[in-house]
Design an enzyme around this catalytic site. Structure first.
Site, mmCIF file in Angstrom:
data_model
loop_
_atom_site.group_PDB
_atom_site.id
_atom_site.type_symbol
_atom_site.label_atom_id
_atom_site.label_comp_id
_atom_site.label_asym_id
_atom_site.label_seq_id
_atom_site.Cartn_x
_atom_site.Cartn_y
_atom_site.Cartn_z
ATOM 1 N N ARG A 240 -0.538 -2.443 -6.639
ATOM 2 C CA ARG A 240 -0.815 -3.525 -5.684
ATOM 3 C C ARG A 240 -1.778 -4.544 -6.308
ATOM 4 O O ARG A 240 -1.559 -5.754 -6.205
ATOM 5 C CB ARG A 240 -1.396 -2.916 -4.404
ATOM 6 C CG ARG A 240 -1.757 -3.900 -3.316
ATOM 7 C CD ARG A 240 -2.130 -3.079 -2.068
ATOM 8 N NE ARG A 240 -2.827 -3.839 -1.064
ATOM 9 C CZ ARG A 240 -2.233 -4.565 -0.113
ATOM 10 N NH1 ARG A 240 -0.915 -4.646 -0.093
ATOM 11 N NH2 ARG A 240 -2.946 -5.195 0.799
ATOM 12 N N TYR B 264 -2.199 -18.628 7.411
ATOM 13 C CA TYR B 264 -1.109 -17.756 6.978
ATOM 14 C C TYR B 264 0.094 -17.821 7.916
ATOM 15 O O TYR B 264 1.240 -17.823 7.478
ATOM 16 C CB TYR B 264 -1.586 -16.293 6.891
ATOM 17 C CG TYR B 264 -2.650 -16.056 5.850
ATOM 18 C CD1 TYR B 264 -2.817 -16.904 4.775
ATOM 19 C CD2 TYR B 264 -3.493 -14.960 5.955
ATOM 20 C CE1 TYR B 264 -3.787 -16.683 3.820
ATOM 21 C CE2 TYR B 264 -4.474 -14.724 4.997
ATOM 22 C CZ TYR B 264 -4.617 -15.584 3.941
ATOM 23 O OH TYR B 264 -5.581 -15.344 2.999
ATOM 24 N N ARG C 265 0.868 -1.172 0.000
ATOM 25 C CA ARG C 265 0.000 0.000 0.000
ATOM 26 C C ARG C 265 0.912 1.231 0.000
ATOM 27 O O ARG C 265 2.024 1.199 0.531
ATOM 28 C CB ARG C 265 -0.885 0.030 1.246
ATOM 29 C CG ARG C 265 -1.788 -1.186 1.430
ATOM 30 C CD ARG C 265 -2.532 -1.086 2.749
ATOM 31 N NE ARG C 265 -3.429 -2.219 2.963
ATOM 32 C CZ ARG C 265 -3.101 -3.335 3.599
ATOM 33 N NH1 ARG C 265 -1.872 -3.466 4.094
ATOM 34 N NH2 ARG C 265 -3.979 -4.313 3.745
ATOM 35 N N LYS D 130 -1.990 -2.193 8.180
ATOM 36 C CA LYS D 130 -3.170 -1.714 8.882
ATOM 37 C C LYS D 130 -3.113 -2.096 10.359
ATOM 38 O O LYS D 130 -2.675 -3.188 10.711
ATOM 39 C CB LYS D 130 -4.431 -2.308 8.251
ATOM 40 C CG LYS D 130 -4.724 -1.766 6.860
ATOM 41 C CD LYS D 130 -6.032 -2.320 6.324
ATOM 42 C CE LYS D 130 -6.374 -1.725 4.971
ATOM 43 N NZ LYS D 130 -7.664 -2.246 4.446
ATOM 44 N N HIS E 27 -3.559 -9.415 3.859
ATOM 45 C CA HIS E 27 -5.015 -9.550 3.919
ATOM 46 C C HIS E 27 -5.410 -10.699 4.849
ATOM 47 O O HIS E 27 -6.025 -11.668 4.436
ATOM 48 C CB HIS E 27 -5.583 -9.810 2.520
ATOM 49 C CG HIS E 27 -5.702 -8.588 1.692
ATOM 50 N ND1 HIS E 27 -6.057 -8.609 0.370
ATOM 51 C CD2 HIS E 27 -5.504 -7.278 1.987
ATOM 52 C CE1 HIS E 27 -6.085 -7.383 -0.120
ATOM 53 N NE2 HIS E 27 -5.741 -6.557 0.847
ATOM 54 N N HIS F 12 -2.406 2.404 -5.750
ATOM 55 C CA HIS F 12 -3.017 1.124 -5.399
ATOM 56 C C HIS F 12 -3.136 0.196 -6.608
ATOM 57 O O HIS F 12 -3.232 -1.022 -6.448
ATOM 58 C CB HIS F 12 -4.401 1.359 -4.788
ATOM 59 C CG HIS F 12 -4.740 0.403 -3.691
ATOM 60 N ND1 HIS F 12 -4.015 0.327 -2.519
ATOM 61 C CD2 HIS F 12 -5.717 -0.542 -3.587
ATOM 62 C CE1 HIS F 12 -4.543 -0.598 -1.736
ATOM 63 N NE2 HIS F 12 -5.571 -1.148 -2.369
#
Length: 300
Positions: A246, A278, A148, A172, A269, A243
């Protein structure tokens, strides 16, 4: 309590720079946000202190007003986007919209550049200047690592682990992850460092990798404008933003045969249902996925 104008304006810039939305779409998002703001004002609640129960009450009021399900779904989508932004910029630590139910609607496909368009855009940059070399490195990292723009502008020298082939990224909610960095990105960063080492950063920014001409961290909007300029020079008609690189990163890896779970982890994500998967994936496996499948790592 009313929604602070400063937050509202920053969110509007986010929709433009990172979401690359049209003026009409941004206006729709802000109109829906104003609906929430009116509710918060009537209930004396600040946007940062909203709870799931408050949002459910807000949605119930929308239905009571006779607003249709599709419109309610759009409003909820906008509210989720707003709280995603608040998480991204550190205003809140938990997302109150995570469990907010919304009707299922189709998603708009993101704009993606072809591999040829990526190459044309990269080649248009004048690398004989320090600005050009910096911008080439920025675009290579955006595309080569799938970051990002908000993650890229915060990269520090101390985040680089080129010997291991990774960059530490703060995403984030201040969550950190290790992202495999392609040989092409490493090469462009090293070329940029020739100019970067000649700069004297403003106090407090000595460790920041990408600096503006004022020796402060380069801004999101500056990168946005450079991308628009390069796209125009390259004859690319698509409405692109930082973006877009990405989206292109993920799409091209997937088309090249990369594992979808590896791509999701590299993008950061993580969701409730996939986080466990993950966290057990091998880092070297992730690195091999990008080395083997990313088109910028193949001979041109």
């Amino acid at each position: 309590m009313e929604l602070k104008d400063s937050i509202r304006n920053k969110y509007k810039n986010y929709l433009l720079l990172e979401r690359s939305l049209s003026a009409n779409s941004i206006e729709a998002y802000m109109t829906d946000l104003d609906k929430l703001s009116g509710f918060l004002f009537s209930e004396s609640i600040s946007a940062e202190n909203v709870k799931l129960d408050d949002l459910q009450q807000f949605v119930a009021q929308l239905y009571d007003l006779g607003i249709g399900a599709r419109s309610v779904a759009r409003i909820i989508s906008g509210i989720k986007s707003f709280y995603g932004y608040l998480m991204l910029d550190g205003y809140i630590q938990t997302d109150p919209t995570e469990l907010l139910e919304t009707p299922k609607i189709g998603l708009k496909l993101p704009v993606v550049l072809s591999v040829d368009e990526i190459n044309e855009l990269m080649d248009i940059i004048d690398q004989s200047t320090k600005e050009g070399q910096r911008n080439r490195a920025i675009l290579e990292v955006l595309y080569g690592c799938g970051l990002r723009i908000s993650e890229l502008v915060k990269i520090r020298f101390s985040d680089l682990a080129f010997d291991e082939g990774f960059i530490k990224v703060e995403g984030k909610g201040s969550k950190q992850r290790l992202v495999p960095v392609s040989p092409a990105a490493i090469r462009e960063i090293n070329s940029y460092l020739f100019y970067r080492r000649e700069m004297t950063p403003k106090k407090g920014f000595e460790d920041i990798l990408f600096l503006s001409n004022r020796a402060t961290p380069i801004s999101r909007i500056t990168v946005f404008h450079y991308i628009k300029e390069y796209a125009e020079k390259a004859g690319i008609k698509k409405n692109i933003s930082p973006h877009t690189f990405r989206h292109s990163f993920a799409t091209h890896l997937l088309e090249g045969g990369a594992n979808i779970r590896a791509i999701q982890m590299m993008l950061g994500h993580e969701t409730i249902t996939t986080t466990e998967i993950y966290t057990h994936m091998d880092r070297e496996y992730l690195r091999q996925e990008i080395i083997e499948h990313h088109p910028r790592n193949k001979p041109r």
